[in-house]
Design a protein around this motif. Structure first.
Motif, short mmCIF file in Angstrom:
data_model
loop_
_atom_site.label_atom_id
_atom_site.label_comp_id
_atom_site.label_asym_id
_atom_site.label_seq_id
_atom_site.Cartn_x
_atom_site.Cartn_y
_atom_site.Cartn_z
N ASN A 298 0.82 -1.21 0.00
CA ASN A 298 0.00 0.00 0.00
C ASN A 298 0.85 1.26 0.00
OD1 ASN A 298 -2.41 -1.38 -0.08
ND2 ASN A 298 -2.67 -1.39 2.12
N ARG A 299 2.01 1.23 0.64
CA ARG A 299 2.89 2.40 0.60
C ARG A 299 3.48 2.58 -0.80
NH1 ARG A 299 0.51 1.27 5.06
NH2 ARG A 299 0.78 2.75 6.73
N LEU B 139 -7.86 2.29 1.20
CA LEU B 139 -7.32 0.93 1.31
C LEU B 139 -6.16 0.89 2.30
CD1 LEU B 139 -7.31 -0.22 -2.44
CD2 LEU B 139 -8.85 -0.95 -0.63
N THR B 140 -5.31 1.92 2.29
CA THR B 140 -4.11 1.92 3.12
C THR B 140 -4.41 2.17 4.59
OG1 THR B 140 -2.80 2.69 1.26
CG2 THR B 140 -1.85 2.99 3.43
N TYR B 141 -5.26 3.15 4.86
CA TYR B 141 -5.42 3.59 6.24
C TYR B 141 -6.72 3.16 6.90
CZ TYR B 141 -1.30 6.33 5.29
OH TYR B 141 -0.03 6.71 4.96
N ALA B 142 -7.63 2.54 6.16
CA ALA B 142 -8.89 2.11 6.78
C ALA B 142 -9.10 0.61 6.64
CB ALA B 142 -10.06 2.87 6.16
N GLY C 80 -14.73 -8.40 0.42
CA GLY C 80 -15.59 -7.91 -0.66
C GLY C 80 -15.41 -6.42 -0.90
N LEU C 81 -15.34 -5.65 0.18
CA LEU C 81 -15.12 -4.21 0.07
C LEU C 81 -13.75 -3.91 -0.52
CD1 LEU C 81 -16.33 -1.44 0.72
CD2 LEU C 81 -15.30 -1.64 2.99
N TYR C 82 -12.75 -4.63 -0.07
CA TYR C 82 -11.39 -4.42 -0.56
C TYR C 82 -11.30 -4.71 -2.05
CZ TYR C 82 -6.32 -4.30 -0.57
OH TYR C 82 -5.02 -3.97 -0.83
#
Length: 177
Positions: free
Chosen positions: A64-65, A114-117, A147-149
């Motif tokens: 993610n970074r 995606l990264t922080y939540a 599913g959300l991801y």
């Protein structure tokens, strides 16, 4: 003042390569992660291991970074190109269009979510709180988070594809000219 505008007019050509490299790297690494690595780990039984949550979070922390770095380069390059444009270039150029910048802003928002939540929440759901457990059951909320991801990942891949099509339209126009 005239020299400053000529210098900024030459810079976007350098940014085109950086943006294209970042976009291709991000798109291909996302495809590799989503369709090769993660399904392989799932089929291999990673989610039945007691500490799959922290291990998955560590892997996604790095990925993610890298995504944030790529979207930062893409958005910066698009803003530089948009700033240095001429009025007649707006219609003729997909790279310098308003749509490219708006797509990049949406991609930045998705990557931040995606990264922080989502990734930290998924890591917390999969964290093993019992050090003596040999195998853990997958929490029911994890299916919802997956599913959300992957829904956001699909939107991200569509956005990257839209940006690539804008680049392709610019390169095909330049080739014809």
């Amino acid at each position: 003042m005239n020299t400053l505008s000529h210098r900024t007019a030459a810079r976007p050509t350098r940014w085109v390569g950086a943006v294209l490299f970042a976009l291709m790297f991000w798109f291909s690494s996302s495809l590799l992660m989503d369709f090769v690595i993660m399904p392989g780990l799932f089929v291999g039984g990673m989610m039945s291991q007691p500490d799959f949550g922290p291990a998955g979070y560590a892997m996604f922390w790095v990925f993610n970074r890298l995504e944030l770095l790529c979207v930062g380069v893409i958005l910066t390059g698009l803003l530089v190109a948009r700033q240095a444009r001429h009025e007649q270039d707006v219609i003729a150029s997909g790279f310098r269009s308003r749509w490219a910048t708006e797509i990049a802003v949406v991609l930045l928002g998705i990557t931040l979510v995606l990264t922080y939540a989502i990734a930290p929440a998924m890591g917390a759901l999969g964290a093993s709180l019992d050090p003596f457990a040999t195998a853990t059951a997958i929490p029911p909320a994890m299916d919802h988070m997956h599913g959300l991801y992957f829904g956001l990942e699909a939107i991200k891949l569509l956005g990257c594809g839209a940006l690539l099509s804008l680049f392709y339209s610019d390169f095909s126009r330049a080739k014809d000219a």
